[in-house]
Design a protein around this motif. Structure first.
Motif, PDB file in Angstrom:
ATOM      1  N   ARG A 117     110.418 -16.975  28.457  1.00  0.00           N
ATOM      2  CA  ARG A 117     111.288 -17.385  27.354  1.00  0.00           C
ATOM      3  C   ARG A 117     112.624 -17.925  27.865  1.00  0.00           C
ATOM      4  O   ARG A 117     113.220 -18.814  27.253  1.00  0.00           O
ATOM      5  CB  ARG A 117     111.525 -16.229  26.393  1.00  0.00           C
ATOM      6  CG  ARG A 117     112.180 -16.687  25.102  1.00  0.00           C
ATOM      7  CD  ARG A 117     112.321 -15.592  24.077  1.00  0.00           C
ATOM      8  NE  ARG A 117     112.925 -16.148  22.881  1.00  0.00           N
ATOM      9  CZ  ARG A 117     114.227 -16.370  22.748  1.00  0.00           C
ATOM     10  NH1 ARG A 117     115.059 -16.084  23.731  1.00  0.00           N
ATOM     11  NH2 ARG A 117     114.710 -16.893  21.632  1.00  0.00           N
ATOM     12  N   ALA A 118     113.096 -17.415  29.008  1.00  0.00           N
ATOM     13  CA  ALA A 118     114.334 -17.952  29.582  1.00  0.00           C
ATOM     14  C   ALA A 118     114.176 -19.426  29.916  1.00  0.00           C
ATOM     15  O   ALA A 118     115.117 -20.218  29.785  1.00  0.00           O
ATOM     16  CB  ALA A 118     114.725 -17.161  30.820  1.00  0.00           C
ATOM     17  N   ALA A 119     112.975 -19.807  30.338  1.00  0.00           N
ATOM     18  CA  ALA A 119     112.708 -21.212  30.642  1.00  0.00           C
ATOM     19  C   ALA A 119     112.324 -22.005  29.401  1.00  0.00           C
ATOM     20  O   ALA A 119     112.358 -23.238  29.419  1.00  0.00           O
ATOM     21  CB  ALA A 119     111.585 -21.315  31.678  1.00  0.00           C
ATOM     22  N   ASN A 120     111.969 -21.292  28.327  1.00  0.00           N
ATOM     23  CA  ASN A 120     111.547 -21.941  27.073  1.00  0.00           C
ATOM     24  C   ASN A 120     112.217 -21.213  25.913  1.00  0.00           C
ATOM     25  O   ASN A 120     111.584 -20.406  25.219  1.00  0.00           O
ATOM     26  CB  ASN A 120     110.020 -21.875  26.926  1.00  0.00           C
ATOM     27  CG  ASN A 120     109.289 -22.494  28.102  1.00  0.00           C
ATOM     28  OD1 ASN A 120     109.050 -23.698  28.138  1.00  0.00           O
ATOM     29  ND2 ASN A 120     108.927 -21.658  29.076  1.00  0.00           N
ATOM     30  N   PRO A 121     113.511 -21.453  25.677  1.00  0.00           N
ATOM     31  CA  PRO A 121     114.259 -20.654  24.700  1.00  0.00           C
ATOM     32  C   PRO A 121     113.718 -20.742  23.277  1.00  0.00           C
ATOM     33  O   PRO A 121     114.027 -19.877  22.447  1.00  0.00           O
ATOM     34  CB  PRO A 121     115.678 -21.252  24.777  1.00  0.00           C
ATOM     35  CG  PRO A 121     115.731 -21.961  26.086  1.00  0.00           C
ATOM     36  CD  PRO A 121     114.343 -22.447  26.356  1.00  0.00           C
ATOM     37  N   GLN A 122     112.924 -21.762  22.973  1.00  0.00           N
ATOM     38  CA  GLN A 122     112.401 -21.922  21.625  1.00  0.00           C
ATOM     39  C   GLN A 122     111.214 -21.008  21.344  1.00  0.00           C
ATOM     40  O   GLN A 122     110.778 -20.874  20.192  1.00  0.00           O
ATOM     41  CB  GLN A 122     111.987 -23.386  21.402  1.00  0.00           C
ATOM     42  CG  GLN A 122     110.746 -23.825  22.177  1.00  0.00           C
ATOM     43  CD  GLN A 122     111.054 -24.235  23.602  1.00  0.00           C
ATOM     44  OE1 GLN A 122     112.026 -23.774  24.205  1.00  0.00           O
ATOM     45  NE2 GLN A 122     110.238 -25.106  24.164  1.00  0.00           N
ATOM     46  N   VAL A 123     110.689 -20.335  22.357  1.00  0.00           N
ATOM     47  CA  VAL A 123     109.479 -19.525  22.217  1.00  0.00           C
ATOM     48  C   VAL A 123     109.758 -18.271  21.400  1.00  0.00           C
ATOM     49  O   VAL A 123     110.813 -17.644  21.508  1.00  0.00           O
ATOM     50  CB  VAL A 123     108.931 -19.155  23.613  1.00  0.00           C
ATOM     51  CG1 VAL A 123     107.934 -18.000  23.530  1.00  0.00           C
ATOM     52  CG2 VAL A 123     108.257 -20.359  24.251  1.00  0.00           C
ATOM     53  N   ARG A 124     108.779 -17.907  20.565  1.00  0.00           N
ATOM     54  CA  ARG A 124     108.816 -16.662  19.799  1.00  0.00           C
ATOM     55  C   ARG A 124     107.492 -15.938  20.004  1.00  0.00           C
ATOM     56  O   ARG A 124     106.444 -16.571  20.093  1.00  0.00           O
ATOM     57  CB  ARG A 124     109.040 -16.934  18.308  1.00  0.00           C
ATOM     58  CG  ARG A 124     110.369 -17.612  17.981  1.00  0.00           C
ATOM     59  CD  ARG A 124     111.549 -16.690  18.265  1.00  0.00           C
ATOM     60  NE  ARG A 124     112.827 -17.307  17.926  1.00  0.00           N
ATOM     61  CZ  ARG A 124     113.558 -18.033  18.746  1.00  0.00           C
ATOM     62  NH1 ARG A 124     113.123 -18.271  19.972  1.00  0.00           N
ATOM     63  NH2 ARG A 124     114.710 -18.544  18.374  1.00  0.00           N
TER      64      ARG A 124
END
Length: 271
Positions: A117-124
């Motif tokens: 998630r740090a590399a893909n902040p949009q992830v939930r």
């Protein structure tokens, strides 16, 4: 005409031939032969019961029947493209529904999801504690299971199939058993079962509390071993079961699932 019987491939060929007014140029666009284009057009004319093209001294011309259907057909293809884009947008969305054993999530997966998630902040993420949950009923993208292999699912092994017997410093010699634990070995006090629990997470918590020794998958105890909260009562051994990330093939093909798999199995990107 039933929708399931629509000659979609022939209609696509017709659209290309109508735009170019040439079977040869349509064939180039579709990467087929001009003869294949001609066959598709004749087959479509047979299905529709109309003539679509006339050959004249100036080349191909559309018949009135062909012109009458061409605009609605092209509008339909545009709608098809919109539908495909909508489905792809859903697959490439950034929401994950995962079923994961609590203990594996806490000890292994959580930090790796954090780095993803740090590399893909949009992830939930939406997590389901029951790893055997039905994929359809729970609308899952993937599940983590302690199994011998993926069976009829697609899957990847997340950690080596290794187990180790552990106990807290000063814990009694008796055993904590759980459904995935090998039969206790030894005689007398060493073979005594002091506690029976329902899963690996309860066995881990019991061992950390000093209630006895137990055998657990290595990923669950690596942190506690490094911190000295548990001691290994022998070297790690091979196990038949490992933690696998699994999913049915349609879910496995999703771009977002493929990206997560790459992250989880790439050592430099795990934590």
């Amino acid at each position: 005409m039933k929708r399931t019987h629509l000659p979609l491939n022939a209609l696509r060929v017709f659209d290309a031939a109508a735009r170019h007014l040439s079977f040869t140029r349509a064939a180039d666009e579709l990467a087929v032969t001009p003869a294949a284009v001609g066959q598709q057009i004749r087959a479509l004319e047979d299905v529709l019961g109309v003539v679509l093209f006339r050959r004249t001294s100036r080349g191909l011309e559309l018949t009135g029947e062909a012109e009458a259907g061409l605009d609605p057909l092209r509008e339909g293809f545009l709608r098809f493209e919109e539908a495909v884009q909508a489905m792809q947008a859903g697959q490439s969305s950034h929401a994950f529904a995962l079923a994961v054993p609590r203990e594996f999530y806490a000890q292994w997966l959580a930090p790796r999801l954090a780095s993803f998630r740090a590399a893909n902040p949009q992830v939930r993420f939406q997590l389901v504690a029951e790893e055997d949950a039905d994929f359809t009923e729970a609308n899952l993208d993937a599940a983590v299971r302690l199994v011998e292999g993926p069976d009829d699912l697609e899957g990847v092994e997340l950690s080596p199939a290794r187990r180790v017997t552990v106990a807290a410093p000063g814990a009694p010699a008796g055993w904590i058993t759980w459904p995935g634990c090998p039969e206790p070995e030894g005689e007398g006090e060493a073979a005594d079962v002091l506690l029976q629990v329902g899963n690996a997470g309860q066995a881990l918590s019991s061992a950390l509390a000093g209630l006895g020794r137990t055998t657990l998958p290595l990923p669950l105890v690596e942190e506690a071993l490094a911190a000295g909260r548990l001691e290994a009562l022998g070297p790690p051994a091979e196990s038949r079961r490992a933690y696998w990330l699994v999913a049915p093939r349609p879910q496995w093909r999703q771009a977002k699932v493929r990206a997560l798999v790459v992250h989880l199995v790439t050592p430099a990107a795990t934590i």
